[in-house]
Enzyme design. Sequence first.
Site, PDB file in Angstrom:
ATOM      1  N   SER A 153     115.563 137.770  20.616  1.00  0.00           N
ATOM      2  CA  SER A 153     115.478 138.343  21.956  1.00  0.00           C
ATOM      3  C   SER A 153     115.558 139.867  21.885  1.00  0.00           C
ATOM      4  O   SER A 153     114.752 140.493  21.212  1.00  0.00           O
ATOM      5  CB  SER A 153     116.575 137.740  22.833  1.00  0.00           C
ATOM      6  OG  SER A 153     116.339 137.998  24.190  1.00  0.00           O
ATOM      7  N   ASP A 167     112.572 132.016  24.666  1.00  0.00           N
ATOM      8  CA  ASP A 167     113.663 132.795  24.074  1.00  0.00           C
ATOM      9  C   ASP A 167     114.328 132.077  22.902  1.00  0.00           C
ATOM     10  O   ASP A 167     114.752 130.924  23.016  1.00  0.00           O
ATOM     11  CB  ASP A 167     114.698 133.077  25.161  1.00  0.00           C
ATOM     12  CG  ASP A 167     115.673 134.174  24.766  1.00  0.00           C
ATOM     13  OD1 ASP A 167     116.367 134.011  23.752  1.00  0.00           O
ATOM     14  OD2 ASP A 167     115.747 135.182  25.475  1.00  0.00           O
TER      15      ASP A 167
END
Length: 752
Positions: free
Chosen positions: A74, A220
């Site tokens: 991320s 993610d």
Amino acid sequence: MPFPRRLQCVVLLAGALQALNPIVSVGAEAPHVNGRPRVGLVLAGGGAKGGAHVGVLKVLEELHVPVDCIAGTSMGALIGGGYAAGIPADELEKFLVGIDWKRVVGSQGRRDLEPIEQKRSGPTYSNEFEFGVTPNGVVAPAGLINTSNIEDLLRVYVARARLETDFNKLPIPYRAVATDMVSSKMVVLDQGDLATAMRASMAIPGGFAPVVMDDMILSDGGLVRNIPVDIARNLCADQVIVVNLVEPEADPLKLQSAVQLLARSMDVMIVANEELQLASLQPGDVRIDVIMGDIGTGDFERVPDTVPLGVTAARKMADALSKFSVPEAQYVAWRTAVTQSQKIEGRLAGVRYEGLERVNPDYLLHRQKVQAGDPVDIVTISEEAQRISALQDFDSVSYRLDGDRDSPTLTWLPQEKKFGPNYLRVDIGAYASREGDVTFALYGRHVRTWVNSLGAQWFNELQLGGESLLTTGLYQPLDSAHRFFVEPRIGFSRSLEDVFADDERVARYDFKDFMAEFNIGANVGRYGQARIGYLYDDRETEVDIGSPLMPEGKTVDAGMHLLAELDSRDTAFNPTRGFAAAVDFMKSDSSLGADRDWEKAEIGFGMALPLRRDVLWMTIAAGSDLGSDLPADRMFSVGGPDSLPGFEQGELRVREYWLASTSYLWRVKDLLPIKNLSLYMGFGLTGGEVFDRLDGGDDGDLYGGSVFLTGRTLFGPLTVGVGTTSTDSWSLWMSVGRPVGHGTILERGVFR
């Protein structure tokens, strides 16, 4: 109810991105460097908190600690990708703190790039949702917010490194971690477009649209591996330096509602996989815990505050980190070898578009400012990408530089919305006043774009409430540049409007209009549009309640209608900068099919000026019957919050008027600064004159003042206010969501 930080991040972020080459986790065997252990840097995910990684990198450089490979998730993938691409920590910090997060994450400034027809055709106020109408039903977008600005930022960030598709061959070998939503498995990205790999790793489900890659749907990486220690070991590391972003435990008082618990569930899932990875640390590894305090995942406006936190945490571990230090000369040689500028030299050999199915590339070519022969300027290309992505047809816009690196071809890769070309927007609004008026509006608009190669749009509108309408029409450009157009439309509307005499409500009228209109128009840049045409309006007027003050029955008004508009505001409601202007002229003529002859003209201008955190509004409007015999049912309606606070909506029906007002808006509460959602306390003054009132009241000067609380909230516009006038009238009102009612030009058209 407080808005949970994790949910803030989900609401703020969204998007979709281009394809990436197939990925498989691949280890990179690297020898020991001068006998020292190979050091793998592991950077955790954490949204806005990830700026702390830059602070850690600054300390590693101070201590002369070379990094042999990087694995990140991320925001850790974003910072790690930049460092792996050869950007030193100081340059990373300059880049990070220089980002306009309100524009990049909050999409502020996007409206300024939209074509004028896109701005004026049915904006929604209570929400920003757009749905697709497909054979399988109504489809919601994969992400809540358009993230093309984020994607473009990443492409500028690692512009030169994008030319290297093997992440083992970057200045520092690199891996990004994502989650395949199809198989629920971790995916380690080791090749392809570096910017796309970073985007996939940070695609928070529900916020960012996922990155589709072959048969995988990537979101993610924090869902499965927020601290990818094992990935760094597999890549190169004999020992790892782990940067862990630590938030305080959740407040039990903020875990009471279903929404709060749902938002917290993602945090719990991430913490669980973090603990498994942290438990795998071995003697010799270094763990840096960065205490984030009250900075949360979605606090992007506080990113600059996170860098010092990383510096502080890393310096506390200086003794443990110093064992990885090398002599200054050796470190300088390493730093020189891995540092790489992201600038690209050369001139463009050509510009082309690839992958378009509906949008005519000729339309984009007419809009573009980047041309063959121009220098390869990534910033300029970035600005062009933002202009393209502002068009309603696209989810995102990426690009490649193909061919000779000194003379490449710019290939645009616009990603058309998968659920197009039929789009649906819905809106809701309500208005209530002291007199007991409660009016609502439930609105829906369907648009079918690119009906033909010139970009025709078939549109349909339906509204229910105090003013109901049903309209269908066709916006047909006449050239591929969309400079000129024709627009036929037909519709039915019904409105219930009150009539007053001496501040007393004496009647309510029911107006029913069957309308047909044909316009020829021209668009002037992004801000202006003018149209002229023939309007036919078959009107039925009857008293619904009370005593008649206007003639009843059926009439036909027909003739020439002219409308010109300008709009440069940053938002359609409560703008903080920009202006809007409009001129509206109608001539009903019996020679053109009308039952009665009359003329009317109206002009309006409004401007918003930012004053630090506050805003100054100024408006002026005027209307005249131009000396004609204007029928009572066609008189100008003056009164209400947007024209003359202190009077009820449409309380004064006049044949001529002018009004000027100014309001100072003092920002009292930031609700979500990155989305420019704030509450303001407003203080307004209005002055003007009215002539030839329907109720026979006195003509002449009118003055008024108002105090109101207004702003854009997570649930749409909200205004509560009280106003008074020089005639001792006063009104208290509240409006939520879509504006309700219409009166002067300040309450119609471009001003709405």
